[in-house]
Write a protein that holds these residues in place. Structure first.
Motif, PDB file in Angstrom:
ATOM      1  N   UNK A  97       5.062 111.736 -79.252  1.00  0.00           N
ATOM      2  CA  UNK A  97       4.283 110.789 -80.051  1.00  0.00           C
ATOM      3  C   UNK A  97       3.092 110.281 -79.245  1.00  0.00           C
ATOM      4  N   UNK A  98       3.341 109.918 -77.984  1.00  0.00           N
ATOM      5  CA  UNK A  98       2.266 109.388 -77.152  1.00  0.00           C
ATOM      6  C   UNK A  98       1.221 110.452 -76.832  1.00  0.00           C
ATOM      7  N   UNK A  99       1.653 111.704 -76.705  1.00  0.00           N
ATOM      8  CA  UNK A  99       0.732 112.774 -76.319  1.00  0.00           C
ATOM      9  C   UNK A  99       0.017 113.408 -77.512  1.00  0.00           C
ATOM     10  N   UNK A 100       0.426 113.074 -78.730  1.00  0.00           N
ATOM     11  CA  UNK A 100      -0.143 113.712 -79.916  1.00  0.00           C
ATOM     12  C   UNK A 100      -1.654 113.488 -79.984  1.00  0.00           C
ATOM     13  N   UNK A 101      -2.382 114.555 -80.278  1.00  0.00           N
ATOM     14  CA  UNK A 101      -3.842 114.458 -80.394  1.00  0.00           C
ATOM     15  C   UNK A 101      -4.243 113.767 -81.692  1.00  0.00           C
ATOM     16  N   UNK A 102      -3.409 113.921 -82.712  1.00  0.00           N
ATOM     17  CA  UNK A 102      -3.716 113.308 -83.999  1.00  0.00           C
ATOM     18  C   UNK A 102      -3.458 111.802 -83.955  1.00  0.00           C
ATOM     19  N   UNK A 103      -4.254 111.055 -84.713  1.00  0.00           N
ATOM     20  CA  UNK A 103      -4.066 109.602 -84.789  1.00  0.00           C
ATOM     21  C   UNK A 103      -2.901 109.231 -85.704  1.00  0.00           C
ATOM     22  N   UNK A 104      -2.509 110.157 -86.581  1.00  0.00           N
ATOM     23  CA  UNK A 104      -1.376 109.939 -87.478  1.00  0.00           C
ATOM     24  C   UNK A 104      -0.258 110.893 -87.085  1.00  0.00           C
ATOM     25  N   UNK A 105       0.929 110.344 -86.852  1.00  0.00           N
ATOM     26  CA  UNK A 105       2.072 111.159 -86.442  1.00  0.00           C
ATOM     27  C   UNK A 105       3.213 110.921 -87.418  1.00  0.00           C
ATOM     28  N   UNK A 106       3.796 112.007 -87.901  1.00  0.00           N
ATOM     29  CA  UNK A 106       4.971 111.927 -88.764  1.00  0.00           C
ATOM     30  C   UNK A 106       6.213 112.112 -87.907  1.00  0.00           C
ATOM     31  N   UNK A 107       7.063 111.087 -87.863  1.00  0.00           N
ATOM     32  CA  UNK A 107       8.338 111.172 -87.147  1.00  0.00           C
ATOM     33  C   UNK A 107       9.414 111.535 -88.162  1.00  0.00           C
ATOM     34  N   UNK A 108       9.781 112.804 -88.178  1.00  0.00           N
ATOM     35  CA  UNK A 108      10.810 113.295 -89.106  1.00  0.00           C
ATOM     36  C   UNK A 108      12.149 113.257 -88.375  1.00  0.00           C
ATOM     37  N   UNK A 109      12.861 112.174 -88.574  1.00  0.00           N
ATOM     38  CA  UNK A 109      14.138 112.020 -87.888  1.00  0.00           C
ATOM     39  C   UNK A 109      15.256 111.804 -88.874  1.00  0.00           C
ATOM     40  N   UNK A 110      16.312 112.567 -88.749  1.00  0.00           N
ATOM     41  CA  UNK A 110      17.423 112.419 -89.678  1.00  0.00           C
ATOM     42  C   UNK A 110      18.031 111.026 -89.562  1.00  0.00           C
ATOM     43  N   UNK A 111      18.776 110.621 -90.580  1.00  0.00           N
ATOM     44  CA  UNK A 111      19.377 109.290 -90.595  1.00  0.00           C
ATOM     45  C   UNK A 111      20.287 109.114 -89.385  1.00  0.00           C
ATOM     46  N   UNK A 112      20.159 107.971 -88.707  1.00  0.00           N
ATOM     47  CA  UNK A 112      20.999 107.688 -87.547  1.00  0.00           C
ATOM     48  C   UNK A 112      20.531 108.353 -86.270  1.00  0.00           C
ATOM     49  N   UNK A 113      19.298 108.857 -86.255  1.00  0.00           N
ATOM     50  CA  UNK A 113      18.807 109.586 -85.079  1.00  0.00           C
ATOM     51  C   UNK A 113      18.127 108.674 -84.063  1.00  0.00           C
ATOM     52  N   UNK A 114      17.989 107.394 -84.374  1.00  0.00           N
ATOM     53  CA  UNK A 114      17.412 106.463 -83.396  1.00  0.00           C
ATOM     54  C   UNK A 114      15.922 106.245 -83.544  1.00  0.00           C
ATOM     55  N   UNK A 115      15.400 106.340 -84.765  1.00  0.00           N
ATOM     56  CA  UNK A 115      13.956 106.127 -84.979  1.00  0.00           C
ATOM     57  C   UNK A 115      13.562 104.683 -84.660  1.00  0.00           C
ATOM     58  N   UNK A 116      14.417 103.720 -85.032  1.00  0.00           N
ATOM     59  CA  UNK A 116      14.054 102.315 -84.834  1.00  0.00           C
ATOM     60  C   UNK A 116      13.875 101.981 -83.363  1.00  0.00           C
ATOM     61  N   UNK A 117      14.726 102.528 -82.492  1.00  0.00           N
ATOM     62  CA  UNK A 117      14.572 102.263 -81.054  1.00  0.00           C
ATOM     63  C   UNK A 117      13.255 102.832 -80.532  1.00  0.00           C
ATOM     64  N   UNK A 118      12.835 103.967 -81.070  1.00  0.00           N
ATOM     65  CA  UNK A 118      11.526 104.507 -80.691  1.00  0.00           C
ATOM     66  C   UNK A 118      10.410 103.560 -81.126  1.00  0.00           C
ATOM     67  N   UNK A 119      10.521 103.037 -82.364  1.00  0.00           N
ATOM     68  CA  UNK A 119       9.519 102.077 -82.834  1.00  0.00           C
ATOM     69  C   UNK A 119       9.413 100.911 -81.849  1.00  0.00           C
ATOM     70  N   UNK A 120      10.570 100.377 -81.435  1.00  0.00           N
ATOM     71  CA  UNK A 120      10.588  99.188 -80.587  1.00  0.00           C
ATOM     72  C   UNK A 120       9.986  99.456 -79.214  1.00  0.00           C
ATOM     73  N   UNK A 121      10.287 100.619 -78.642  1.00  0.00           N
ATOM     74  CA  UNK A 121       9.769 100.900 -77.303  1.00  0.00           C
ATOM     75  C   UNK A 121       8.277 101.223 -77.337  1.00  0.00           C
TER      76      UNK A 121
END
Length: 717
Positions: free
Chosen positions: A202-226
Motif C-alpha cells: 500500500x505504501x509503495x503503490x504508485x497509484x494514489x488510489x489503492x483497492x485493498x481486497x481482503x477477505x472477511x477477518x483478514x485484518x484490514x482494520x488493523x492495517x487502517x489503524x497502522x
C-alpha cells in the motif's frame, strides 16, 4: 461600490445562478452566509464572490445585504471547487451542494435552529490578600485559564462566585464545544506476514488510489489503524468512512482505543448540536482522526493525509436526494486535491473498483487468508426439498438443530433476514385483494407488535382493517411472507428459552440504539442476533460461531441489473461474520435456487469467479462498467400527464449520437405521484451529463407541471 454575488437557499436548477446585492461597508467575504431580501421575504444564501465596481449598471434596482451571518467563511476554496464539480456532474444546484457539506445548524437556509452557547469562566488576575482557599482557586485557574461555568461551580462553588464578583474571573459566552473523550487502551499490534506484505505494498503503490481486497477477518482494520498512525505522527489528518451507523460503534471503539481523544465522530445518528460540535473539532484542527458515514466526507480538513473507505462497495455510500452524489467519487476528488492516498477496502469490491484495479488504474493489494487461518464451513440448505418433506417454511430442521447445539455450547448465532416487519403482504383469502399503501404502489407490511400496517416507502401507517375493503369479508386475511418480527416469534416458539435480540430499522430509531444493541450482544446477554442487512457486514464478535441466512436468494428476484451483485455481496459478507475468533465457524444459507452462480460463489467465498461471471453478463447487456447509465424521472399527480410529458421529452432528445435511449417505463406511484423514467446508456460520460442538463433546461422552458428528477450518477464513473 461593493457588490456581493449570492447563491440563494432555493434548491431549483432554474435558480442555479448568483443574485447581486449591494454590500457596501459590510464585512462580506466569499464563503460567508448572508441574509438578503428576495421577493417579499428575507432569504439566506452563500456569497460566491465580492467585487468592487465604480457603479452598478444592471437592469434592476439593486437591493442591499440585510445581515452577514458569519465572522469568517464557512466554505473554503477547496469546497467551492468541489461544489462546482458536484453541481455539474450530478446536475444539481450549487446551493444543494453547499447544504450537503454543512451540518444543519449552519446550512444556508431560513430556519430557527440555532447554535447552542454556554458560559465559560476565564482567569483575569489574582487579588490582594486572598484567603488560603481563594489562593488555591486562583492558582488552579491561572493554570487552566478557562473552564465552563457549570464545571467551575461544581469545583469551586461559593468561593468561585465571590471571586467572579471581585473581578478575578470573568464570564464569556462561547459556542458549546464537544468534550474530547477517550483513553488510549490499545497498542499497535504485530502484523502477520500477509499484513506486513500488504502494508508495504500500500505504501509503495504508485497509484494514489489503492483497492485493498481482503477477505472477511483478514485484518484490514488493523492495517487502517497502522497507516493512520503514521499519517497522524506526520501531523496530518485521517478520514475513516464506514457505510452505515450500525458499523460506526465498533469502528469508533477500535479507533478511540488506539488514538484516545484525538477522534471526531460524524454520522446521522447524532443530534444537530452534536454534529455541529464534531464539525467544529475538525474545523479548528483539534483532532486528527475522523470516523463517520457518508456526510463525513465533506468535513473541513486543512491537511488531509489519508482517506480510508471501508466496505467501499456498499450502496449506503450513495445519496438518494439532490445532489445524488456517491461518497466514493467525492473521496477520490478530495484525495486528488490534498495529494493523499485513498484506500478502498472490501472483501467484495464493487465491480467498477475491481475492474479499475485489474487494469492498474488503481493499485491492487490482496489479503487472501484470515488472521485465525480458518474459514467457516458453509452449507446450502435447499428449502424446496425441505418444505416438500413437511419442514417449517421459515427455518429448516438442519438450521434449527445447529442453533440448538450452538446455544448449548454457550456460543452465539447471527441470523440474517433482509426484510423487516412481521408480514410483507396482507391478502384477503376470499377475493385475493392485497392491502396497498394509499399513496404508493406497494403492499403495506404488517407490524404485529403495534397492530398496524406500514408502508416501507413513505412510512404511512394505518390500523389493520376489520374487513376486506374490496369484498368486505371479515377474518379472511392471509399473512404472506415473513419479516424479522415474524421470525423472532418463530424462534421463540421453536426454541423455548432462547434469548433473541432483533436489530432492524424498527428497533434502532432511538438515539444510540445501534451501539446499545451491539454492546448487549457482545456482552453475551443474548444468544441470537436477528436482523436485516445492517448486521451482515463489518461486525466482529469472537463468540459467533454460526450464521444463518434466511431466504438468502430473495434479492435475485428483483428486476434491476445490479441485484445479482448486491445479493452476492450480502451473502459473502454475512458468511464472514462466523468463526472470527478461536472457535470454528459455520454458515447455513437457506435458498430456493442452489445452482445460481451468485449463491455458489458466495458459498465458495470466490470473489474472482463471481467477478468473471458477472462481468460477462454486464458486457453482453451493455451495463456499467462497460457503459454509463443515467435516468430522468418525471413525477405528476396524474398518470396520463406524467406519461405524455415523458414521451414528449423523449421525442425531443432521442436520436442523439452516441447515446442509447431505452424508452419510457412506468415506475409506479410513490407518495401520490405517478412516475415515468427515461433510461439512457452511453460510453461518453461528458456527453451524457451534458444531455441531462439540456433535458432539464428544455423541461423548465416548456413550463411543464411535472417534477423532474435527474440522476447523473453513472456507476462506472
Amino acid at each position: 461600490m461593493k457588490l456581493a454575488h449570492v447563491y440563494l437557499e432555493y434548491q431549483k436548477l432554474s435558480l442555479n445562478h448568483t443574485f447581486t446585492y449591494d454590500c457596501q461597508d459590510l464585512p462580506v467575504e466569499r464563503g460567508m452566509r448572508v441574509k438578503v431580501p428576495f421577493g417579499n421575504r428575507l432569504s439566506v444564501g452563500f456569497v460566491d464572490h465580492v467585487e468592487e465596481v465604480e457603479r452598478y449598471e444592471g437592469r434592476y434596482q439593486l437591493k442591499a445585504v440585510y445581515e452577514v451571518l458569519d465572522e469568517k467563511p464557512l466554505i473554503n476554496e477547496e469546497l467551492f471547487a468541489l461544489a462546482k464539480q458536484m453541481s455539474y456532474h450530478y446536475v444539481a444546484p450549487m446551493i444543494s451542494c453547499f447544504q450537503a457539506m454543512l451540518p444543519s445548524k449552519i446550512k444556508p437556509r431560513s430556519h430557527k435552529d440555532k447554535v447552542v452557547f454556554e458560559t465559560w469562566i476565564e482567569y483575569v488576575m489574582h487579588k490582594r490578600n486572598p484567603t488560603k482557599r481563594q489562593l488555591e482557586v486562583l492558582d488552579e485557574m491561572k493554570v487552566l485559564q478557562s473552564i465552563s461555568k457549570r464545571e467551575f461551580l461544581m469545583l469551586y462553588k461559593s468561593v468561585g462566585t465571590r471571586l467572579i464578583k471581585e473581578g478575578c474571573f470573568r464570564e464569556l459566552l462561547c459556542e458549546k464545544e464537544a468534550l474530547l473523550q477517550g483513553e488510549r487502551l490499545d497498542v499497535k499490534k504485530k502484523l502477520s506476514a500477509a499484513q506486513e506484505k500488504a502494508f508495504a505494498e500500500i505504501k509503495a503503490a504508485k497509484q494514489d488510489v489503492v483497492l485493498l481486497h481482503g477477505m472477511t477477518g483478514s485484518g484490514k482494520t488493523e492495517l487502517y489503524l497502522q497507516l493512520a498512525q503514521e499519517v497522524v505522527e506526520a501531523g496530518e489528518t485521517v478520514l475513516v468512512l464506514v457505510p452505515e451507523i450500525a458499523l460506526t460503534p465498533q469502528m469508533v471503539k477500535r479507533v478511540t482505543m488506539r488514538f484516545g481523544a484525538d477522534v471526531a465522530i460524524y454520522h446521522s445518528g447524532l443530534s444537530p448540536q452534536q454534529k455541529y460540535e464534531q464539525y467544529q473539532l475538525v474545523a479548528k484542527g483539534r483532532v486528527h482522526i475522523v470516523v463517520g458515514t457518508r456526510s463525513a466526507v465533506f468535513m473541513p480538513f486543512a491537511k488531509l493525509g489519508l482517506i480510508v473507505m471501508d466496505e467501499e462497495h456498499d450502496n449506503s455510500y450513495k445519496q438518494d436526494q439532490s445532489p445524488r452524489y456517491h461518497c466514493r467519487d467525492v473521496a477520490l476528488w478530495r484525495g486528488r486535491y490534498h495529494h493523499c492516498k485513498v484506500l478502498l477496502g472490501s472483501a467484495t469490491p464493487s465491480l467498477e473498483s475491481y475492474a479499475r484495479a485489474y487494469k492498474q488504474v488503481y493499485g491492487l493489494v490482496s489479503l487472501k487468508e484470515r488472521i485465525n487461518k480458518q474459514m467457516p464451513k458453509i452449507d446450502l440448505v435447499d428449502m424446496k426439498g425441505s418444505m416438500r418433506k413437511g419442514a417449517h417454511h421459515l427455518i429448516a430442521p438442519a438450521l434449527k438443530e445447529a442453533i440448538e447445539q450452538c446455544v448449548m455450547r454457550k456460543e452465539q448465532v447471527i441470523l440474517l433476514l433482509n426484510r423487516r416487519g412481521h408480514t410483507p403482504i396482507l391478502r384477503c383469502g376470499e377475493c385475493g385483494e392485497v392491502l396497498h399503501c394509499p399513496h404508493c404502489d406497494s403492499a403495506m407490511a404488517y407490524h404485529k407488535q403495534k397492530q398496524v400496517l406500514k408502508c416501507h416507502i413513505c412510512d404511512t401507517t394505518t390500523a389493520v382493517p376489520t374487513a376486506c375493503p374490496n369484498c368486505h369479508a371479515t377474518q379472511s386475511f392471509e399473512y404472506i411472507g415473513y419479516g424479522t418480527q415474524r421470525m423472532e416469534e418463530a424462534l421463540l416458539s421453536l426454541l423455548p428459552g432462547i434469548r433473541v435480540l432483533r436489530m432492524d430499522r424498527d428497533t434502532t430509531t432511538q438515539k444510540d440504539a445501534h451501539e446499545r444493541l451491539l454492546e448487549q450482544f457482545e456482552n453475551q446477554e443474548y444468544d441470537i442476533l436477528l436482523g436485516t442487512q445492517m448486521i451482515a457486514k463489518g461486525l466482529d464478535f469472537e463468540n459467533v460461531t454460526l450464521v444463518g441466512i434466511l431466504n438468502a436468494d430473495a434479492g435475485l428476484a428483483r428486476s434491476d441489473y445490479a441485484c445479482v451483485e448486491e445479493t452476492f455481496d450480502l451473502l459473502y459478507q454475512a458468511c464472514g461474520r462466523s468463526g472470527r475468533g478461536a472457535k470454528a465457524g459455520r454458515v447455513m444459507m437457506q435458498v430456493f435456487d442452489t445452482e445460481h452462480y451468485a449463491v455458489r460463489c458466495a458459498m465458495l467465498q470466490d470473489y474472482e469467479q463471481f467477478f468473471y461471471h458477472e462481468m460477462r453478463y454486464r458486457h453482453l447487456a451493455g451495463y456499467p462498467p462497460y457503459r454509463y447509465l443515467s435516468s430522468v424521472v418525471l413525477h405528476h399527480a396524474q398518470s396520463d400527464v406524467a406519461r405524455e410529458e415523458s414521451e414528449r421529452l423523449l421525442a425531443q432528445f432521442q436520436g442523439r449520437k452516441d447515446i442509447l435511449f431505452l424508452g419510457v417505463s412506468e415506475l409506479g406511484k410513490r407518495m401520490d405521484r405517478f412516475r415515468f423514467r427515461i433510461l439512457m446508456k452511453s460510453k461518453d460520460q461528458d456527453r451524457m451529463i451534458q444531455l441531462l442538463h439540456e433535458m432539464y433546461a428544455y423541461h423548465a422552458s416548456a413550463k411543464m407541471r411535472t417534477k423532474i428528477e435527474l440522476d447523473s450518477e453513472t456507476v462506472g464513473s
